[in-house]
Motif scaffolding. Structure first.
Motif, PDB file in Angstrom:
ATOM      1  N   TYR A  98      -1.204 -48.546  10.777  1.00 42.13           N
ATOM      2  CA  TYR A  98      -1.679 -48.636  12.162  1.00 42.13           C
ATOM      3  C   TYR A  98      -2.168 -47.281  12.661  1.00 42.13           C
ATOM      4  N   TYR A 119      -5.634 -51.565  12.937  1.00 44.07           N
ATOM      5  CA  TYR A 119      -4.589 -51.698  11.945  1.00 44.07           C
ATOM      6  C   TYR A 119      -5.150 -52.374  10.707  1.00 44.07           C
ATOM      7  N   ILE A 128      -3.783 -54.702   7.236  1.00 41.49           N
ATOM      8  CA  ILE A 128      -2.643 -55.369   6.623  1.00 41.49           C
ATOM      9  C   ILE A 128      -2.641 -55.252   5.106  1.00 41.49           C
ATOM     10  N   GLN A 180      -8.427 -54.488  11.060  1.00 37.74           N
ATOM     11  CA  GLN A 180      -8.269 -55.378  12.205  1.00 37.74           C
ATOM     12  C   GLN A 180      -8.374 -54.535  13.470  1.00 37.74           C
ATOM     13  N   ASP A 188      -6.465 -53.177  20.601  1.00 41.23           N
ATOM     14  CA  ASP A 188      -6.944 -53.313  21.977  1.00 41.23           C
ATOM     15  C   ASP A 188      -7.932 -52.215  22.378  1.00 41.23           C
TER      16      ASP A 188
END
Lengths: 110, 114
Positions: A33, A48, A50, A56, A59
């Motif tokens: 992250y 972030y 995974i 991804q 905000d």
């Protein structure tokens, strides 16, 4: 145990400059992250990842790019630094149950 | 909007007293709730967490209370000590289907005075 390293520790840039922050972890975590920490605003998620090569948006992704080159490393790019911007950028790895944070990169834009 | 909110930016407590830190959330899909502690110039570290299948968890001087219907959770620190002075960040996430993401509150600065 493991460790997260962030480079550089301090980053001074000029308005409009493209700046890259780097993060390495040896926990062997899948998820990494990038957060921005501003006084009074807590931690806001920028990007972030995974898994390797996954990205991804969080905000606060506008104005940033990210790259997950390999499992252990995750880079963040400020695409055009804003004048008078000051913030601390924290890298973390882990999962929802626990996230481990790096020491941070403190950005100042002149 | 802010999905996880800490309405009090600061709290001052006398040494030996009870510190109560509060956090409200909006997403009723959250099923994991945590408190992180951050000293100045240090990074946040996990203090205590709770899943939504319980409404309380104790660990020494720390207790987390979860009120799911009210979308609220709190951290109680009993016998507060000056070394408890720090920024406390609440966080919420989804154990499944949440992509391993946590949403953090703005933080509350706790000051414990001797």
């Amino acid at each position: 145990g493991g460790i997260i390293t962030q480079t550089p520790k301090f980053l001074i840039g000029q308005e409009g400059q493209k700046l890259t922050l780097k993060c390495q972890q040896n926990f062997n975590h899948d998820t990494m992250y990038w957060y921005r920490q501003d006084s009074g605003k807590g931690l806001r998620l920028i990007y972030y990842s995974i898994t390797e090569n996954d990205l991804q948006k969080g905000d606060l992704s506008e104005g940033y790019d990210a790259s997950r080159e390999k499992k252990s490393s995750f880079s963040l790019t400020v695409t055009s630094a804003q004048k008078n911007e000051m913030a601390v950028f924290l890298c973390a790895s882990g999962g929802y149950a626990e996230q481990f944070f790096g020491p941070g990169t403190r950005l100042t834009v002149l | 909007g802010q999905q996880v909110k800490q309405s009090s930016p600061s709290l001052t407590v006398q040494e030996g007293g009870i510190s109560i830190l509060n956090c409200d959330y909006e997403n009723d899909m959250f099923d994991y709730f945590a408190w992180y502690k951050k000293y100045p110039d240090n990074s946040p570290t996990l203090l205590i967490s709770v899943r939504s299948n319980v409404d309380k968890r104790e660990d020494g001087r720390l207790t987390v209370f979860l009120n799911k219907s009210g979308k609220h959770f709190s951290l109680h620190i009993t016998a507060s000590q000056p070394e408890d002075t720090a920024v406390y960040l609440c966080a919420a996430g989804m154990a499944t289907g949440g992509n391993n993401k946590l949403t953090f509150g703005q933080g509350t600065v706790l000051s414990v005075i001797p």
